[in-house]
Motif scaffolding. Structure first.
Motif, PDB file in Angstrom:
ATOM      1  N   LYS A   2       8.949  13.460   3.129  1.00 33.65           N
ATOM      2  CA  LYS A   2       7.792  13.434   4.019  1.00 33.65           C
ATOM      3  C   LYS A   2       7.410  11.998   4.364  1.00 33.65           C
ATOM      4  O   LYS A   2       7.510  11.092   3.542  1.00 33.65           O
ATOM      5  CB  LYS A   2       6.611  14.137   3.348  1.00 33.65           C
ATOM      6  N   ARG A   3       6.967  11.816   5.601  1.00 31.98           N
ATOM      7  CA  ARG A   3       6.570  10.491   6.064  1.00 31.98           C
ATOM      8  C   ARG A   3       5.107  10.523   6.515  1.00 31.98           C
ATOM      9  O   ARG A   3       4.579  11.571   6.887  1.00 31.98           O
ATOM     10  CB  ARG A   3       7.475  10.028   7.215  1.00 31.98           C
ATOM     11  N   GLU A   4       4.480   9.356   6.471  1.00 28.77           N
ATOM     12  CA  GLU A   4       3.084   9.243   6.868  1.00 28.77           C
ATOM     13  C   GLU A   4       2.857   7.853   7.446  1.00 28.77           C
ATOM     14  O   GLU A   4       3.660   6.944   7.258  1.00 28.77           O
ATOM     15  CB  GLU A   4       2.175   9.482   5.654  1.00 28.77           C
ATOM     16  N   LYS A   5       1.768   7.691   8.178  1.00 24.29           N
ATOM     17  CA  LYS A   5       1.456   6.389   8.766  1.00 24.29           C
ATOM     18  C   LYS A   5       1.280   5.343   7.665  1.00 24.29           C
ATOM     19  O   LYS A   5       0.698   5.618   6.613  1.00 24.29           O
ATOM     20  CB  LYS A   5       0.203   6.482   9.631  1.00 24.29           C
ATOM     21  N   ALA A   6       1.770   4.135   7.943  1.00 26.50           N
ATOM     22  CA  ALA A   6       1.797   3.075   6.932  1.00 26.50           C
ATOM     23  C   ALA A   6       0.417   2.786   6.356  1.00 26.50           C
ATOM     24  O   ALA A   6       0.261   2.614   5.143  1.00 26.50           O
ATOM     25  CB  ALA A   6       2.399   1.807   7.533  1.00 26.50           C
ATOM     26  N   TYR A   7      -0.604   2.723   7.214  1.00 23.26           N
ATOM     27  CA  TYR A   7      -1.927   2.362   6.705  1.00 23.26           C
ATOM     28  C   TYR A   7      -2.492   3.428   5.778  1.00 23.26           C
ATOM     29  O   TYR A   7      -3.240   3.126   4.838  1.00 23.26           O
ATOM     30  CB  TYR A   7      -2.890   2.052   7.857  1.00 23.26           C
ATOM     31  N   LYS A   8      -2.114   4.693   5.999  1.00 22.05           N
ATOM     32  CA  LYS A   8      -2.597   5.764   5.135  1.00 22.05           C
ATOM     33  C   LYS A   8      -1.917   5.714   3.764  1.00 22.05           C
ATOM     34  O   LYS A   8      -2.558   5.932   2.731  1.00 22.05           O
ATOM     35  CB  LYS A   8      -2.363   7.117   5.798  1.00 22.05           C
ATOM     36  N   VAL A   9      -0.614   5.421   3.761  1.00 23.21           N
ATOM     37  CA  VAL A   9       0.106   5.296   2.491  1.00 23.21           C
ATOM     38  C   VAL A   9      -0.425   4.094   1.709  1.00 23.21           C
ATOM     39  O   VAL A   9      -0.626   4.155   0.493  1.00 23.21           O
ATOM     40  CB  VAL A   9       1.622   5.155   2.737  1.00 23.21           C
ATOM     41  N   LEU A  10      -0.674   2.996   2.417  1.00 20.81           N
ATOM     42  CA  LEU A  10      -1.222   1.800   1.774  1.00 20.81           C
ATOM     43  C   LEU A  10      -2.605   2.078   1.194  1.00 20.81           C
ATOM     44  O   LEU A  10      -2.930   1.629   0.083  1.00 20.81           O
ATOM     45  CB  LEU A  10      -1.295   0.655   2.780  1.00 20.81           C
ATOM     46  N   ALA A  11      -3.422   2.821   1.921  1.00 22.21           N
ATOM     47  CA  ALA A  11      -4.769   3.147   1.449  1.00 22.21           C
ATOM     48  C   ALA A  11      -4.718   3.922   0.139  1.00 22.21           C
ATOM     49  O   ALA A  11      -5.496   3.660  -0.794  1.00 22.21           O
ATOM     50  CB  ALA A  11      -5.513   3.947   2.513  1.00 22.21           C
ATOM     51  N   LEU A  12      -3.787   4.856   0.044  1.00 19.28           N
ATOM     52  CA  LEU A  12      -3.635   5.626  -1.192  1.00 19.28           C
ATOM     53  C   LEU A  12      -3.147   4.740  -2.334  1.00 19.28           C
ATOM     54  O   LEU A  12      -3.628   4.834  -3.466  1.00 19.28           O
ATOM     55  CB  LEU A  12      -2.656   6.779  -0.964  1.00 19.28           C
ATOM     56  N   GLN A  13      -2.197   3.861  -2.028  1.00 14.03           N
ATOM     57  CA  GLN A  13      -1.642   2.977  -3.059  1.00 14.03           C
ATOM     58  C   GLN A  13      -2.711   2.051  -3.632  1.00 14.03           C
ATOM     59  O   GLN A  13      -2.801   1.854  -4.846  1.00 14.03           O
ATOM     60  CB  GLN A  13      -0.500   2.139  -2.475  1.00 14.03           C
ATOM     61  N   GLU A  14      -3.536   1.481  -2.746  1.00 11.25           N
ATOM     62  CA  GLU A  14      -4.512   0.477  -3.169  1.00 11.25           C
ATOM     63  C   GLU A  14      -5.891   1.069  -3.465  1.00 11.25           C
ATOM     64  O   GLU A  14      -6.806   0.338  -3.847  1.00 11.25           O
ATOM     65  CB  GLU A  14      -4.643  -0.598  -2.083  1.00 11.25           C
ATOM     66  N   LYS A  15      -6.023   2.389  -3.230  1.00 14.56           N
ATOM     67  CA  LYS A  15      -7.307   3.066  -3.443  1.00 14.56           C
ATOM     68  C   LYS A  15      -8.420   2.415  -2.613  1.00 14.56           C
ATOM     69  O   LYS A  15      -9.496   2.071  -3.111  1.00 14.56           O
ATOM     70  CB  LYS A  15      -7.679   3.078  -4.930  1.00 14.56           C
ATOM     71  N   ILE A  16      -8.110   2.229  -1.337  1.00 16.04           N
ATOM     72  CA  ILE A  16      -9.068   1.665  -0.389  1.00 16.04           C
ATOM     73  C   ILE A  16      -9.168   2.598   0.812  1.00 16.04           C
ATOM     74  O   ILE A  16      -8.396   3.557   0.936  1.00 16.04           O
ATOM     75  CB  ILE A  16      -8.645   0.251   0.079  1.00 16.04           C
ATOM     76  N   SER A  17     -10.110   2.328   1.700  1.00 12.53           N
ATOM     77  CA  SER A  17     -10.269   3.183   2.882  1.00 12.53           C
ATOM     78  C   SER A  17      -9.133   2.940   3.873  1.00 12.53           C
ATOM     79  O   SER A  17      -8.460   1.903   3.837  1.00 12.53           O
ATOM     80  CB  SER A  17     -11.608   2.896   3.561  1.00 12.53           C
ATOM     81  N   ALA A  40       0.544  -0.756  11.981  1.00 13.71           N
ATOM     82  CA  ALA A  40      -0.188   0.039  10.994  1.00 13.71           C
ATOM     83  C   ALA A  40       0.102   1.530  11.120  1.00 13.71           C
ATOM     84  O   ALA A  40       0.068   2.263  10.131  1.00 13.71           O
ATOM     85  CB  ALA A  40      -1.685  -0.224  11.128  1.00 13.71           C
ATOM     86  N   ARG A  41       0.391   1.981  12.342  1.00 16.75           N
ATOM     87  CA  ARG A  41       0.612   3.409  12.571  1.00 16.75           C
ATOM     88  C   ARG A  41       2.084   3.815  12.469  1.00 16.75           C
ATOM     89  O   ARG A  41       2.425   4.978  12.681  1.00 16.75           O
ATOM     90  CB  ARG A  41       0.054   3.808  13.940  1.00 16.75           C
ATOM     91  N   ALA A  42       2.949   2.860  12.149  1.00 16.35           N
ATOM     92  CA  ALA A  42       4.362   3.197  11.962  1.00 16.35           C
ATOM     93  C   ALA A  42       4.502   4.140  10.770  1.00 16.35           C
ATOM     94  O   ALA A  42       3.810   3.992   9.760  1.00 16.35           O
ATOM     95  CB  ALA A  42       5.173   1.929  11.735  1.00 16.35           C
ATOM     96  N   GLU A  43       5.392   5.110  10.881  1.00 15.67           N
ATOM     97  CA  GLU A  43       5.557   6.075   9.797  1.00 15.67           C
ATOM     98  C   GLU A  43       6.551   5.564   8.760  1.00 15.67           C
ATOM     99  O   GLU A  43       7.599   5.012   9.099  1.00 15.67           O
ATOM    100  CB  GLU A  43       6.008   7.424  10.357  1.00 15.67           C
ATOM    101  N   VAL A  44       6.184   5.753   7.492  1.00 18.18           N
ATOM    102  CA  VAL A  44       7.019   5.316   6.369  1.00 18.18           C
ATOM    103  C   VAL A  44       7.065   6.442   5.340  1.00 18.18           C
ATOM    104  O   VAL A  44       6.212   7.337   5.351  1.00 18.18           O
ATOM    105  CB  VAL A  44       6.442   4.039   5.716  1.00 18.18           C
ATOM    106  N   PRO A  45       8.070   6.443   4.441  1.00 19.69           N
ATOM    107  CA  PRO A  45       8.100   7.457   3.377  1.00 19.69           C
ATOM    108  C   PRO A  45       6.824   7.393   2.542  1.00 19.69           C
ATOM    109  O   PRO A  45       6.301   6.310   2.270  1.00 19.69           O
ATOM    110  CB  PRO A  45       9.330   7.056   2.556  1.00 19.69           C
ATOM    111  N   ILE A  46       6.323   8.537   2.127  1.00 17.56           N
ATOM    112  CA  ILE A  46       5.040   8.571   1.421  1.00 17.56           C
ATOM    113  C   ILE A  46       5.110   7.905   0.047  1.00 17.56           C
ATOM    114  O   ILE A  46       4.074   7.583  -0.540  1.00 17.56           O
ATOM    115  CB  ILE A  46       4.525  10.023   1.270  1.00 17.56           C
TER     116      ILE A  46
END
Length: 246
Positions: A2-17, A40-46
């Motif tokens: 599964k892939r998701e937008k880069a900024y969303k994956v980063l937000a989960l990793q860093e526990k930020i908005s 930021a909106r590029a899709e990357v592996p989750i």
């Protein structure tokens, strides 16, 4: 996978908005597998693991009753730097986000008027250091008029006969391979003046993706020295500027 937008994956990793994550990517400090994440909106592996570059803190180098001077790090907007030093502190000029070096902040509004007149009358000496792609063997003066244009949220500057006067003096300091370290002085202070003039001449600044520069850890442009009235301030370029001189 599964892939998701880069900024969303980063937000989960860093526990930020999500908005904080997007700002980090837009600032140019997020890397994935050694490469800068530019969209930021590029899709990357989750399960992607990002690396975030640490941003240095601004360093105060001088203060009196009228002016406060700091060594601005790369990756910070000038407005952000001013806010860090108090509600009553304001900018006397600006440096691009990627540019490091001497930044003048004001404490007195009457003094601000004096500074504005000094800049307008070209009585301010401004010296920069940069690394560019290409070999510059002799000093050169660039006097192409510049025009600022806005495309959506992006501001760019272009060479245009309809633009404002802009004069940039370039002097080679060292050459390594196909790169040149240069000293730059400017008679004006147009938006992106140095970056556009050097790119127009065929020597884009290293790390300046907006104007054709090769990828690097940061924009290799540093505001080394400024002189005005009875003041003189100088900050040596960061160690990364000696990357090719080791």
């Amino acid at each position: 996978m599964k892939r998701e937008k880069a900024y969303k994956v980063l937000a989960l990793q860093e526990k930020i908005s999500n908005s904080e994550a997007k700002k980090l990517i837009d600032r140019g400090v997020v890397y994935l597998k050694g490469k800068l994440v530019k969209i930021a909106r590029a899709e990357v592996p989750i399960n992607s693991k990002f690396r975030i570059r640490r941003i240095e803190k601004p360093k105060q180098i001088f203060e009196d009753e009228r002016i406060l001077v700091v060594d601005k790090p790369s990756f910070l907007d000038s407005d952000e730097v001013a806010k860090r030093f108090g509600r009553d502190i304001f900018l006397l000029h600006r440096l691009d986000r990627g540019t490091s070096g001497v930044l003048l902040l004001g404490k007195d509004r009457e003094f601000q008027k004096t500074i504005i007149e000094e800049f307008r009358s070209k009585r301010v000496y401004k010296e920069y250091i940069a690394w560019v792609s290409g070999r510059i063997a002799e000093p050169v003066t660039i006097s192409k008029r510049l025009k600022k244009i806005r495309r959506g949220n992006e501001i760019r500057t272009v060479v245009s006969k309809d633009g404002l006067e802009a004069i940039t003096h370039v002097e080679p300091l060292a050459m390594v391979g196909k790169k040149t370290k240069v000293k730059i002085t400017i008679e004006n202070g147009r938006t992106h003046q140095i970056r556009v003039h050097l790119s127009h001449l065929g020597y884009p600044i290293v790390g300046d993706g907006l104007y054709g520069g090769v990828d690097f850890e940061r924009l290799l442009l540093h505001a080394k020295k400024i002189e005005l009235l009875n003041y003189s301030f100088e900050v040596e370029e960061p160690p990364i500027f000696n990357h090719w001189l080791k």
